[in-house]
Structure formats: structure tokens, C-alpha cells
Design an enzyme around this catalytic site. Structure first.
Site, PDB file in Angstrom:
ATOM      1  N   CYS A 294      70.283  68.847  32.276  1.00  0.00           N
ATOM      2  CA  CYS A 294      70.230  69.649  33.491  1.00  0.00           C
ATOM      3  C   CYS A 294      68.862  69.398  34.112  1.00  0.00           C
ATOM      4  O   CYS A 294      67.838  69.660  33.476  1.00  0.00           O
ATOM      5  CB  CYS A 294      70.414  71.123  33.133  1.00  0.00           C
ATOM      6  SG  CYS A 294      69.850  72.216  34.442  1.00  0.00           S
TER       7      CYS A 294
ATOM      8  N   ASN B  12      67.273  56.293  34.449  1.00  0.00           N
ATOM      9  CA  ASN B  12      68.280  55.275  34.767  1.00  0.00           C
ATOM     10  C   ASN B  12      69.371  55.900  35.620  1.00  0.00           C
ATOM     11  O   ASN B  12      69.977  56.904  35.214  1.00  0.00           O
ATOM     12  CB  ASN B  12      68.913  54.736  33.477  1.00  0.00           C
ATOM     13  CG  ASN B  12      69.749  53.492  33.718  1.00  0.00           C
ATOM     14  OD1 ASN B  12      69.219  52.442  34.067  1.00  0.00           O
ATOM     15  ND2 ASN B  12      71.055  53.615  33.558  1.00  0.00           N
ATOM     16  N   GLU B  13      69.577  55.352  36.796  1.00  0.00           N
ATOM     17  CA  GLU B  13      70.674  55.808  37.658  1.00  0.00           C
ATOM     18  C   GLU B  13      70.775  57.331  37.703  1.00  0.00           C
ATOM     19  O   GLU B  13      71.783  57.919  37.306  1.00  0.00           O
ATOM     20  CB  GLU B  13      72.009  55.191  37.205  1.00  0.00           C
ATOM     21  CG  GLU B  13      72.061  53.685  37.366  1.00  0.00           C
ATOM     22  CD  GLU B  13      73.446  53.102  37.160  1.00  0.00           C
ATOM     23  OE1 GLU B  13      74.282  53.759  36.512  1.00  0.00           O
ATOM     24  OE2 GLU B  13      73.687  51.980  37.641  1.00  0.00           O
TER      25      GLU B  13
ATOM     26  N   CYS C   7      74.689  75.401  36.210  1.00  0.00           N
ATOM     27  CA  CYS C   7      74.398  76.444  35.207  1.00  0.00           C
ATOM     28  C   CYS C   7      73.483  77.538  35.774  1.00  0.00           C
ATOM     29  O   CYS C   7      73.030  77.459  36.913  1.00  0.00           O
ATOM     30  CB  CYS C   7      73.767  75.812  33.969  1.00  0.00           C
ATOM     31  SG  CYS C   7      72.029  75.374  34.196  1.00  0.00           S
TER      32      CYS C   7
ATOM     33  N   GLU D 256      70.250  45.560  38.092  1.00  0.00           N
ATOM     34  CA  GLU D 256      71.366  45.259  37.187  1.00  0.00           C
ATOM     35  C   GLU D 256      72.502  44.622  37.968  1.00  0.00           C
ATOM     36  O   GLU D 256      72.820  45.058  39.078  1.00  0.00           O
ATOM     37  CB  GLU D 256      71.956  46.541  36.585  1.00  0.00           C
ATOM     38  CG  GLU D 256      71.093  47.263  35.605  1.00  0.00           C
ATOM     39  CD  GLU D 256      71.805  48.523  35.087  1.00  0.00           C
ATOM     40  OE1 GLU D 256      73.051  48.593  35.136  1.00  0.00           O
ATOM     41  OE2 GLU D 256      71.099  49.442  34.663  1.00  0.00           O
TER      42      GLU D 256
ATOM     43  N   PHE E 184      82.435  45.782  25.334  1.00  0.00           N
ATOM     44  CA  PHE E 184      83.237  44.789  26.060  1.00  0.00           C
ATOM     45  C   PHE E 184      82.645  44.436  27.425  1.00  0.00           C
ATOM     46  O   PHE E 184      83.277  43.786  28.241  1.00  0.00           O
ATOM     47  CB  PHE E 184      84.677  45.279  26.218  1.00  0.00           C
ATOM     48  CG  PHE E 184      85.419  45.293  24.908  1.00  0.00           C
ATOM     49  CD1 PHE E 184      85.653  44.112  24.218  1.00  0.00           C
ATOM     50  CD2 PHE E 184      85.850  46.485  24.343  1.00  0.00           C
ATOM     51  CE1 PHE E 184      86.311  44.114  22.996  1.00  0.00           C
ATOM     52  CE2 PHE E 184      86.511  46.496  23.122  1.00  0.00           C
ATOM     53  CZ  PHE E 184      86.741  45.308  22.445  1.00  0.00           C
ATOM     54  N   HIS E 185      81.420  44.918  27.677  1.00  0.00           N
ATOM     55  CA  HIS E 185      80.739  44.561  28.931  1.00  0.00           C
ATOM     56  C   HIS E 185      80.050  43.218  28.711  1.00  0.00           C
ATOM     57  O   HIS E 185      79.420  42.994  27.677  1.00  0.00           O
ATOM     58  CB  HIS E 185      79.718  45.646  29.253  1.00  0.00           C
ATOM     59  CG  HIS E 185      79.176  45.610  30.646  1.00  0.00           C
ATOM     60  ND1 HIS E 185      78.343  44.613  31.106  1.00  0.00           N
ATOM     61  CD2 HIS E 185      79.363  46.459  31.692  1.00  0.00           C
ATOM     62  CE1 HIS E 185      78.039  44.862  32.368  1.00  0.00           C
ATOM     63  NE2 HIS E 185      78.640  45.968  32.755  1.00  0.00           N
TER      64      HIS E 185
HETATM   65  C1  GAL Z   1      74.985  50.828  34.845  1.00  0.00           C
HETATM   66  C2  GAL Z   1      74.031  51.399  33.822  1.00  0.00           C
HETATM   67  C3  GAL Z   1      73.896  50.508  32.616  1.00  0.00           C
HETATM   68  C4  GAL Z   1      75.255  50.060  32.142  1.00  0.00           C
HETATM   69  C5  GAL Z   1      75.965  49.378  33.276  1.00  0.00           C
HETATM   70  C6  GAL Z   1      77.315  48.847  32.911  1.00  0.00           C
HETATM   71  O1  GAL Z   1      75.500  51.795  35.658  1.00  0.00           O
HETATM   72  O2  GAL Z   1      72.767  51.626  34.384  1.00  0.00           O
HETATM   73  O3  GAL Z   1      73.217  51.200  31.598  1.00  0.00           O
HETATM   74  O4  GAL Z   1      75.969  51.179  31.735  1.00  0.00           O
HETATM   75  O5  GAL Z   1      76.140  50.276  34.324  1.00  0.00           O
HETATM   76  O6  GAL Z   1      77.931  48.235  34.001  1.00  0.00           O
END
Ligand code: GAL
Length: 680
Positions: free
Chosen positions: A118, A152-153, A160, A310, A360-361
Site C-alpha cells: 500500500c 519497478n512499474e 484501505c 524492457e 516461459f518468458h
Molecule cells: C514487466 C516487468 C518485468 C517482467 C516483464 C515480463 O512488466 O517489469 O519484471 O515481469 O514485465 O514481460
């Protein structure tokens, strides 16, 4: 203030998220060897390392990270060091459930995945800032450090009690007194008047529609609450580092949860993650069009070069069906980002995980290892980037601005509107797509931005506009600017109060419209015939011109004979209004006509369909988004920076091929201009 130039030091950044805590020290050494082989010069470390760094409250386990950063440094690989605060360890939620978010129904969002915090929780912030401080003290002067990567993102929401208290404080600051809040929220409606600040809550699940202004303020508040988390960590890392280390946080692409203009202003460097769907190809170019839109937005937020933090080397794992990227596509989309202003090409992630939700990424180094075709593609790209070193720091030429804003998005996508089919990002994407397809390069701009440097301004759909934005637009057109304005624009003020007359009077004056009397939304799949033989979808409106000329009218239905597309001369400029969503070819043609009248030219007139052309730093990037070879006519001789080959009259692009052309024969790889090229 540090900038991206400090991080790139004249070479495109190439690398990805690196999660050494998932691997043994032997594998780290193999990683370093292969990173060098691939030309990697940046590894993003520590994004999800909190539970490893602080295995129990207050404990510190930095030894492994010391070793990893030293290994990277010895190999001359820079580090984007992340604060690990996106994913608190289970012990935080288990011991302090009040740090966990709750949804609109009061249900707890548990640990066991990630992002379970939160943003308003003082305890979450305290723990996050402590680990950030210790990380910054330890590594702020590490020679490998190039960039600070916060969290991150960002993008969580929480309803709450702690968020409620924080929301109240935020509202007090915004409105000062309760009468002002009651007025802004229109609480005379449905007996919603608040008698004390204590009664105010986030818009939790209610019996029927929540108050729209409350919903809008809650979006603003949520973005601001997360921004406080970001700036607190930013200030800590900056205080413990030399001045040349920029701070960023990676945005999700075209993400509704954060006010991207406000956020970008707080960053040294703007970065984003882009994951277009490779399953869409030539017939449906939504993949590269999405990449282009996100790149243009991020460049505009950054006011210059930006970081692609990314992307996927091949398949992702979060769609229903996850197709890999075909031969050439990863390179093509990478170079598209560079063409549109990126100074870094980074991936999620370096080495494919063998466990966890993302096993699987795809990754730069896939499960199939260093002999795989996928790794060969990464190595090839890394080698090629050296030839593009000269583009770092340069700008992208754009003569058109697309107005975009988050509060307008938030307000127009709420329930209780004329149509639930109205989808702000889809409309924005349709207009951007129409420009992109004909190589009319555009920036995105805040509605209150100085527009004077643009030849044309388009407004796909901005339901909510401030007085300053409306005055600025009127002044822009009066002074000779050209605008193309889409439907359902200028309807509400920043409190989501409908403007007098239904659409702002200043905007109607600019558009030459007496009234926009009624909205006639169309059902999903329904179209309306127009008298130029095309059709519109999604929306139609009952307009009465006052000075505007109807260029196209409705040819069927209740509005038959009424104007659909209008044009008006206002002051020295021209204002076009588009009261429906024209079919794609018609929207393209309309924007082409308007651009021509405004003197905004396509990057490469006559470029064949399927070829994207962008100018950056004096170079012409040509990208073939089709699976067939295409020959592109050139108006002057060029030479290709990637191959070193001269091209006198044309250049052949192979399937998914790219050329980066310099108008004069290149002497070496570093000959392009380093001047910014912003139209602004
Ligand atoms: C992003 C994230 C990463 C990973 C990626 C997978 O959104 O920042 O940590 O999860 O997606 O596509």
C-alpha cells in the site's frame, strides 16, 4: 541534474534485467562471459531482490551483490541498480498486514506474487526507505553504477483505511475547505454532501455509480501517493551518489494508473517497457504501431532521448497465446525504438528463469543456451549497435503534436457516460496510427504545452480540458495554427463539471460551431454512412455550424444531412472538427489533407506502404514492417550506416529489414549529427 548522456557516455545502452539471486556464482561467471560476447554494457540488477537483501526484518545480506557488481565492473558492464521496493518480502505482509493493499471491496491483496504494498502505508515506506538508504550508501559510489532504477512499474491501487486517511489529507490540501470539495464534487446530487472530513473515503464498492469527481480525484491521489514513494527513494539515492548518476523508474506502456506528465517531470531519465504482440503482422500492424506510439509518448515525456528499459527478446508469457518473434522482428522493433529516440535497448531479462511465474518468458539468453538462434540474434544486434553510437543524445524531428492527458482519460473512461464503447487509448491509438502509417511523425503534448513550434496539432479526444488549455488552443489557431479536433472534446472542466452549453464556448468559437447539441454514440460494430462514401463508427453528434463549413455530412440515420466533418477559419488558422471515428483510410486521408494544408510533410514522401520512415539526428531510418522485400526510392544518394553500402537511387529492405541512412557517404560509424531536432 544528471541526464541520459551521463549514463550512455556516447554508446547506446544494451542489456537487460539481471537476476543473479536466481543462480549460482559459477553461472554468474558464465553470464559475464556471454554478456561480453553479446556486447552487453548495462545490467539492471536488484529489481526483485528485497527478500534476498533483507531476509528478515533489519538483516542485511549484501555479500552476493558486492561480488556481482564487482564482476560486472571488471567486465566493464555498467549497472542500472534497482531499489528492490516493488516486491516486499513475505515477512513484511505476514508481520504487518496493514502494509498490504486492499481492493474496492476491502479484500486484502496478499503476498505470494509481487507488488503487494500500500503506497500510503507508513511502515511500507519506512522499510522501503531503510533498505534504499543502505543500498545507496553501499553502492552509490560503486564504479559500475550508471543509473538508479527505482522500484519497478509503479501502478498499484489501494482502498484501505490508511489510504483513506492519506486521501483525506490529500483532499484537504487540494480543496482547503469542505464547501469547496462539496462544490467540486457536485455532492448536491444524490444526497452526497459531506459534513466533515472524517466522512470522506476512497470510492469503495457502493450500491450504484460512485461520484465521478471522487473517482477522478482518487485517480489523481493514487498517482500522487505512488509519486511520493518514488521521489522519497529518488532523493535518498541521489544524496548518496555522485552527481552524474541519473535516476529513473520504468513506466508501463501507455499506462493509465500514473499521470505520466507529472511523473516524467520528476525523473532525470524517462524509461519505459514495451511489449507489442508479435502475433499481429502485416495485415494488422498493431504491434509496431503500438511500439511507435509508446516511443513517441516516452520521447515527449522525456523531451528528448529515453530508455527502453524492457522488451522481450521473443515470446512473453502473459497473453492467452504467446507467439515468439519471427526472424528479424526483435531487431526491427529494437531499431524502431532507436529511430524514435531511444538511447537504450534493454530486455526483460538476461537469462531465462527456470522457476517462477515467468519461466516461459523469453530472455536474451534462452533456456536453449548460447548456441540457440535466439542468442545469436542478440549477439548480432549487440554488434550492430556499435555502428549507431553516434545517434545517442540526438533528437527526432516532429512537426505535429498530438494532445494527450491522463485526467481526461480517467474522466472519459468512467461509467455513466454516453457510451461504454468509448475507449480513450483506442481512440488515441487510432489517430496516432493514421499519422504513423503515412510517416507523419508526431510528438505527444500536454494540452497546456506551448504548441507554437508545431505546424499542426491534433486532439483525438480530450473530454476534459482546463481553461488554460482551451485558451492556449484558441491562441494557437488564432495565430495561424492548424488543429484537427476529435469528438467529445472540451466537454468538462477539471472537476468533471460539464461546461456551459455542453461543449466549451471557446472551443466552439474556434471550431465555428454554434452547438453540439446531442451525442449519438454508435453500438459496437455499428457504422454510419457519410456522404463522401465512407463510414464512421463509435460516435456521431448533432452539430449546428456557426461559420464552419461542412466538408462531409451524415448520409443515413437520425442525423442524415447534418454535418459530420467541418472546417473553420479562425483568426489566421484553421480548425477541423471530426464528430465520428472515420474508417481508417478516411482518417488517414483527412489527416493527410490537414497536414498538407499545414505544411507538415511526411518524412519520406512516396515511401511504399509498410515502410516506416523516421528522421533522427540527421539520419533517415527506414523500417520494413512487412514480410516481403521492398525497394524504397530515395530522392538523394545515401549510404547505410549499418552495412556501409552506398545507395544512389533506392534501397532494398529485406523482410523486416532496416536501413539507417546518412545523406552523405559515411567515413566511419560516428558521423551523424548530435544536434537535437525537436520542432519545439
Ligand atoms: C514487466 C516487468 C518485468 C517482467 C516483464 C515480463 O512488466 O517489469 O519484471 O515481469 O514485465 O514481460
Amino acid at each position: 541534474m544528471a541526464g541520459l548522456n551521463d549514463a550512455t557516455r556516447g554508446r547506446l545502452l544494451f542489456g537487460g534485467d539481471y537476476n543473479p539471486e536466481q543462480w549460482t556464482p559459477e553461472i554468474w561467471r558464465e553470464d559475464i562471459r556471454l554478456m561480453k560476447e553479446a556486447g552487453v554494457n548495462l545490467a539492471t540488477v536488484g529489481v526483485f531482490s528485497w527478500a534476498t537483501l533483507e531476509p528478515r526484518p533489519g538483516a542485511r545480506n549484501f555479500g552476493w551483490l558486492d561480488e556481482v557488481l564487482d564482476l560486472l565492473h571488471d567486465a566493464r558492464i555498467g549497472v542500472a541498480l534497482a531499489t528492490p521496493t516493488a516486491s516486499p518480502p513475505p515477512w513484511l505482509g505476514a508481520r504487518h498486514p496493514e502494509t498490504l493493499p486492499q481492493d474496492e471491496n476491502g479484500a486484502t491483496v496478499w503476498y505470494g506474487a509481487r507488488n503487494q504494498f500500500c503506497a500510503s502505508s507508513p511502515l511500507y515506506r519506512e522499510y522501503a526507505q531503510r533498505i534504499t538508504t543502505d543500498l545507496a550508501r553501499r553502492y552509490g559510489h560503486h564504479p559500475a553504477l550508471r543509473v538508479w532504477h527505482i522500484n519497478n512499474e509503479y501502478g498499484t491501487h489501494c482502498w484501505c483505511d490508511e489510504s483513506a486517511r492519506h486521501f483525506r489529507r490529500w483532499l484537504r490540501e487540494r480543496y482547503q475547505d469542505l464547501d469547496a470539495l462539496n462544490d467540486a464534487w457536485g455532492t448536491a446530487f444524490w444526497s452526497q454532501r459531506y459534513d466533515s472530513w472524517e466522512e470522506l473515503i476512497p470510492p469503495r464498492r457502493a450500491q450504484y455509480l460512485n461520484n465521478p469527481a471522487q473517482l477522478l480525484d482518487f485517480r489523481r491521489f493514487t498517482s500522487d501517493a505512488l509519486l511520493e514513494c518514488f521521489t522519497a527513494e529518488r532523493d535518498i539515492v541521489a544524496a548518496h551518489s555522485p552527481s552524474g548518476i541519473p535516476v529513473t523508474t520504468n513506466f508501463m506502456p501507455l499506462f493509465s494508473g500514473l499521470d505520466g506528465w507529472r511523473w516524467a517531470a520528476e525523473e532525470d531519465v524517462v524509461s519505459v517497457d514495451i511489449y507489442p504482440d508479435p502475433a499481429v503482422g502485416r495485415e494488422n500492424p498493431a504491434g509496431p504501431a503500438h511500439g511507435a506510439l509508446v516511443a513517441d509518448l516516452t520521447r515527449s515525456q522525456a523531451r528528448g532521448p529515453w530508455m527502453l528499459m524492457e522488451q522481450a527478446a521473443s515470446a512473453v508469457n502473459f497473453r492467452g497465446v504467446n507467439k515468439p518473434k519471427g526472424e528479424g522482428l526483435m531487431r526491427l522493433w529494437s531499431l524502431q525504438a532507436v529511430a524514435r529516440g531511444a538511447d537504450s535497448l534493454c530486455f526483460f531479462q538476461w537469462r531465462a528463469s527456470r522457476q517462477g511465474s515467468e519461466k516461459f518468458h523469453s530472455a536474451m539468453l534462452p533456456h536453449a543456451g548460447e548456441t540457440s538462434r535466439a542468442f545469436r540474434r542478440i549477439r548480432d544486434l549487440g554488434a550492430e549497435l556499435d555502428r549507431l553510437a553516434g545517434v545517442t543524445g540526438t533528437g527526432v524531428s516532429a512537426e505535429i503534436a498530438i494532445l494527450h492527458d491522463w485526467p481526461a482519460w480517467w474522466a472519459s473512461n468512467q461509467p455513466g457516460r454516453p457510451s461504454a464503447e468509448l475507449d480513450y487509448p483506442a481512440i488515441l491509438a487510432a489517430w496516432h496510427h493514421a499519422l504513423w502509417q503515412q510517416n507523419l511523425t508526431a510528438d505527444l503534448a500536454h494540452p497546456e504545452a506551448d504548441l507554437s513550434g508545431y505546424k499542426m496539432v491534433v486532439i483525438p479526444q480530450l473530454y476534459l480540458l482546463s481553461d488554460a488549455a482551451l485558451d492556449g488552443l484558441a491562441a494557437y489557431v488564432r495565430g495561424g495554427g492548424h488543429i484537427v479536433c476529435g469528438f467529445f472534446t472540451g466537454v468538462a472542466d477539471p472537476d468533471d463539471r460539464i461546461r456551459e452549453g455542453g461543449t466549451d464556448a471557446r472551443l466552439r468559437a474556434v471550431l465555428g460551431l454554434a452547438t453540439i447539441e446531442e451525442w449519438w454514440p454508435l453500438a459496437a460494430g455499428e457504422t454510419v454512412a457519410l456522404d463522401d462514401g465512407t463510414t464512421g463508427s463509435l460516435w456521431s453528434e448533432d452539430l449546428t455550424p456557426a461559420g464552419a463549413r461542412a466538408e462531409v455530412s451524415y448520409a443515413a440515420g437520425e442525423l442524415s444531412g447534418r454535418p459530420a466533418l467541418t472546417r473553420h477559419t479562425y483568426g489566421e488558422g484553421t480548425a477541423r472538427y471530426v464528430s465520428t471515428l472515420p474508417e481508417p483510410a478516411a482518417l488517414r486521408a483527412l489527416l493527410a489533407r490537414a497536414a498538407e494544408a499545414a505544411g507538415a510533410a511526411p518524412t519520406l514522401p512516396g515511401a511504399p506502404e509498410g515502410v516506416e520512415a523516421v528522421r533522427r539526428g540527421g539520419l533517415l531510418f527506414l523500417l520494413n514492417h512487412t514480410r516481403e522485400p521492398i525497394t524504397v526510392p530515395l530522392h538523394v544518394p545515401h549510404s547505410d550506416l549499418l552495412t556501409g553500402h552506398p545507395h544512389a537511387a533506392d534501397v532494398r529492405l529485406e523482410r523486416y529489414g532496416v536501413a539507417v541512412l546518412s545523406p552523405t557517404p559515411t567515413q566511419g560509424s560516428r558521423t551523424c549529427s548530435t544536434q537535437g531536432e525537436h520542432a519545439r
